[in-house]
Write a protein that holds these residues in place. Structure first.
Motif, PDB file in Angstrom:
ATOM      1  N   THR A  75       0.761  -1.290  -0.028  1.00 31.98           N
ATOM      2  CA  THR A  75      -0.028  -0.046  -0.005  1.00 31.98           C
ATOM      3  C   THR A  75       0.965   1.260  -0.085  1.00 31.98           C
ATOM      4  O   THR A  75       0.313   2.131  -0.460  1.00 31.98           O
ATOM      5  N   GLU A  76       2.010   1.228   0.470  1.00 31.35           N
ATOM      6  CA  GLU A  76       3.013   2.324   0.525  1.00 31.35           C
ATOM      7  C   GLU A  76       3.302   2.827  -0.922  1.00 31.35           C
ATOM      8  O   GLU A  76       3.266   3.876  -1.338  1.00 31.35           O
ATOM      9  N   TYR A  77       3.593   1.602  -1.618  1.00 29.43           N
ATOM     10  CA  TYR A  77       3.695   1.756  -3.218  1.00 29.43           C
ATOM     11  C   TYR A  77       2.433   2.285  -3.810  1.00 29.43           C
ATOM     12  O   TYR A  77       2.686   3.357  -4.669  1.00 29.43           O
ATOM     13  N   ALA A  78       1.513   1.878  -3.659  1.00 32.84           N
ATOM     14  CA  ALA A  78       0.369   2.124  -4.343  1.00 32.84           C
ATOM     15  C   ALA A  78      -0.010   3.567  -3.892  1.00 32.84           C
ATOM     16  O   ALA A  78      -0.403   4.192  -5.041  1.00 32.84           O
ATOM     17  N   TRP A  79      -0.063   4.323  -2.823  1.00 32.42           N
ATOM     18  CA  TRP A  79      -0.175   5.286  -2.310  1.00 32.42           C
ATOM     19  C   TRP A  79       0.642   6.592  -3.264  1.00 32.42           C
ATOM     20  O   TRP A  79       0.460   7.510  -3.847  1.00 32.42           O
ATOM     21  N   HIS A  93      10.074   3.331  -8.478  1.00 34.09           N
ATOM     22  CA  HIS A  93       9.475   2.427  -7.706  1.00 34.09           C
ATOM     23  C   HIS A  93      10.449   1.306  -6.758  1.00 34.09           C
ATOM     24  O   HIS A  93       9.875   0.732  -6.026  1.00 34.09           O
ATOM     25  N   VAL A  94      11.653   1.330  -7.632  1.00 30.34           N
ATOM     26  CA  VAL A  94      12.715   0.421  -6.859  1.00 30.34           C
ATOM     27  C   VAL A  94      12.872   1.066  -5.085  1.00 30.34           C
ATOM     28  O   VAL A  94      12.887  -0.010  -4.379  1.00 30.34           O
ATOM     29  N   ASP A  95      12.676   2.193  -5.025  1.00 30.62           N
ATOM     30  CA  ASP A  95      12.943   2.640  -3.616  1.00 30.62           C
ATOM     31  C   ASP A  95      11.722   2.224  -2.604  1.00 30.62           C
ATOM     32  O   ASP A  95      11.962   1.995  -1.423  1.00 30.62           O
ATOM     33  N   TYR A  96      10.394   1.615  -3.286  1.00 29.36           N
ATOM     34  CA  TYR A  96       9.489   1.232  -2.370  1.00 29.36           C
ATOM     35  C   TYR A  96       9.372  -0.314  -2.354  1.00 29.36           C
ATOM     36  O   TYR A  96       8.639  -0.846  -1.438  1.00 29.36           O
ATOM     37  N   ALA A  97      10.503  -1.066  -3.278  1.00 30.55           N
ATOM     38  CA  ALA A  97      10.508  -2.404  -3.283  1.00 30.55           C
ATOM     39  C   ALA A  97      11.539  -3.122  -2.388  1.00 30.55           C
ATOM     40  O   ALA A  97      12.244  -3.778  -2.890  1.00 30.55           O
ATOM     41  N   ARG A  98      11.693  -2.321  -1.390  1.00 26.60           N
ATOM     42  CA  ARG A  98      12.720  -3.056  -0.519  1.00 26.60           C
ATOM     43  C   ARG A  98      12.191  -3.586   0.718  1.00 26.60           C
ATOM     44  O   ARG A  98      11.450  -3.169   1.556  1.00 26.60           O
ATOM     45  N   ILE A  99      12.669  -4.917   0.899  1.00 31.76           N
ATOM     46  CA  ILE A  99      12.004  -5.755   1.851  1.00 31.76           C
ATOM     47  C   ILE A  99      12.685  -5.681   3.465  1.00 31.76           C
ATOM     48  O   ILE A  99      11.803  -5.893   4.276  1.00 31.76           O
ATOM     49  N   GLN A 100      13.857  -5.314   3.395  1.00 26.81           N
ATOM     50  CA  GLN A 100      14.370  -5.279   4.796  1.00 26.81           C
ATOM     51  C   GLN A 100      13.788  -4.189   5.799  1.00 26.81           C
ATOM     52  O   GLN A 100      13.836  -4.482   7.004  1.00 26.81           O
ATOM     53  N   PRO A 101      13.442  -3.207   5.309  1.00 27.28           N
ATOM     54  CA  PRO A 101      12.832  -2.293   6.497  1.00 27.28           C
ATOM     55  C   PRO A 101      11.575  -2.826   6.970  1.00 27.28           C
ATOM     56  O   PRO A 101      11.340  -2.284   8.139  1.00 27.28           O
ATOM     57  N   HIS A 102      11.061  -3.974   6.391  1.00 27.37           N
ATOM     58  CA  HIS A 102       9.832  -4.622   7.052  1.00 27.37           C
ATOM     59  C   HIS A 102      10.038  -5.999   7.637  1.00 27.37           C
ATOM     60  O   HIS A 102       9.142  -6.419   8.249  1.00 27.37           O
ATOM     61  N   ALA A 103      11.297  -6.157   7.945  1.00 28.28           N
ATOM     62  CA  ALA A 103      11.866  -7.329   8.390  1.00 28.28           C
ATOM     63  C   ALA A 103      12.297  -7.269   9.766  1.00 28.28           C
ATOM     64  O   ALA A 103      12.729  -6.311  10.232  1.00 28.28           O
TER      65      ALA A 103
END
Length: 394
Positions: A75-79, A93-103
């Motif tokens: 949803t962060e990317y969608a907004w 879009h690559v800046d929003y597709a980073r998994i580690q901040p959510h891990a």
């Protein structure tokens, strides 16, 4: 700076629920990390998240409750995608597709054990469990996300980011046929572990999904492994009939195997049913001793060997005192006192409430949890003592 990896993404999928899919993923992840691999486990079962329960002794509830997850990432990317910005780079879009901040990293060292050889196990939840979570998941427009918001490019970037930072990414997919399941089974994985029980519906559904992926998306090169689960030898004739039917329905899978190789695969990969593990979300990596050929752990070791192309085949030996200590941390306590506690909480504090309920239950109390944001319940004549969890401040 960490060297870039070329990891594998493995989706664990089942057409029907109740196969033991999540447990298989959790144990496979642990075996991989215990062999020095950097592993990420992702709970993509957005409607019924539960992967965190297999890791709860190693997760700090306060950290987990404050960390975003899969639906927040999307949803962060969608907004951002619907927010006008004329100065964007083409690859914004690559800046929003980073998994580690959510891990969140698991911490077994708090219980006296650590992953050897630099191994790590990170966990990404389905999302932050606040009062908006259910509404966000149920109303999210996946068609619009793909067709108008560049969802395909976003998931391509997310896939590359996960593969660059981890040796193995294990994704727990939603069951059935849906847009979410398609993301997990088609868009993201290199390997699909197609889990099923020996019922007709489970076999037929799992086999149909495998054929569809192979026929429509063969160019993706996804390696599909059918895995029979919860095999109960108490009814040997019925189990053998189910095995034979599964072999027929999955006649072309796994690809590249034939004759004795295929027979050996089917004999090795099935996961037995063990009643001990039906009551609690306990990892077999601590529930079973290593080296026992007929244990649930040995079955997960064989599955791990299949997923890794025989590169990792066993859980390293563990000090038995440490193993039993961690096993005890998973054990649900029988209430020693008749007293009840009424645990009131709002939806955004659900993970905190789970943690408090677990501590009180271990102390011998019977806890009656209630989500007060769901509306008033029916009051009993004699209410148990109340333990109210206040809403988290913004």
């Amino acid at each position: 700076m960490t060297a870039s990896r070329d990891g594998r993404i493995v989706t664990f999928y089942s057409y029907k629920g109740g196969t033991g899919r999540t447990m298989a993923l959790a144990n496979t992840a642990w075996i991989l990390a215990a062999n020095g691999q950097r592993v990420l486990a992702v709970d993509w079962d957005l409607e019924a998240p539960g992967l965190h329960r297999f890791f709860h002794p190693f997760l700090d509830p306060s950290t987990l409750g404050a960390t975003t997850g899969v639906i927040d990432l999307i949803t962060e990317y969608a907004w951002a995608a619907i927010t006008p910005d004329t100065g964007r780079r083409d690859d914004w879009h690559v800046d929003y597709a980073r998994i580690q901040p959510h891990a969140v990293s698991l911490t077994p060292e708090n219980l006296g054990w650590e992953f050897p050889g630099g191994g790590t196990l990170d966990f990404v939840s389905a999302g932050r469990q606040n009062r908006e979570y259910s509404a966000t998941v149920s109303t999210f427009d996946w068609d619009n996300f793909y067709d108008r918001l560049g969802g395909g490019l976003f998931f391509d970037a997310l896939r590359e980011d996960m593969k660059a930072h981890y040796d193995y990414v294990l994704i727990d997919s939603r069951t059935g046929l849906s847009d979410i399941a398609d993301i997990c089974t088609v868009h993201l994985p290199d390997i699909l572990v197609d889990c099923f029980t020996l019922s007709d519906q489970s076999i037929d559904g799992a086999a149909a999904v495998a054929r569809q992926i192979d026929e429509r998306y063969g160019g993706r090169g996804i390696r599909i492994y059918p895995v029979p689960m919860r095999i109960d030898e108490g009814e040997k004739e019925k189990a053998d009939a189910g095995r034979a039917l599964a072999r027929v329905k999955f006649d072309r899978f796994p690809t590249g195997l034939s004759g004795d190789e295929l027979t050996s695969y089917w004999g090795a990969v099935e996961i037995p049913y063990r009643p001990y593990y039906a009551y609690e979300e306990t990892l077999a990596t601590f529930g079973d001793e290593t080296g026992l050929t007929n244990s649930l752990l040995s079955a997960f070791e064989r599955l791990t060997a299949v997923v890794t192309g025989q590169q990792i085949t066993a859980m390293p030996p563990m000090n038995d005192e440490i193993r039993l200590r961690i096993k005890d941390a998973f054990t649900r306590r029988r209430p020693a006192l008749p007293a009840d506690l009424f645990l009131s909480y709002v939806a955004e504090n659900r993970m905190w409430a789970d943690w408090i309920e677990s501590l009180l239950t271990q102390a011998g109390f019977r806890v009656v949890p209630r989500d007060v944001s769901a509306g008033p319940g029916t009051a009993d004549e004699e209410q148990p003592p109340r333990f109210a969890l206040p809403p988290r401040s913004a």
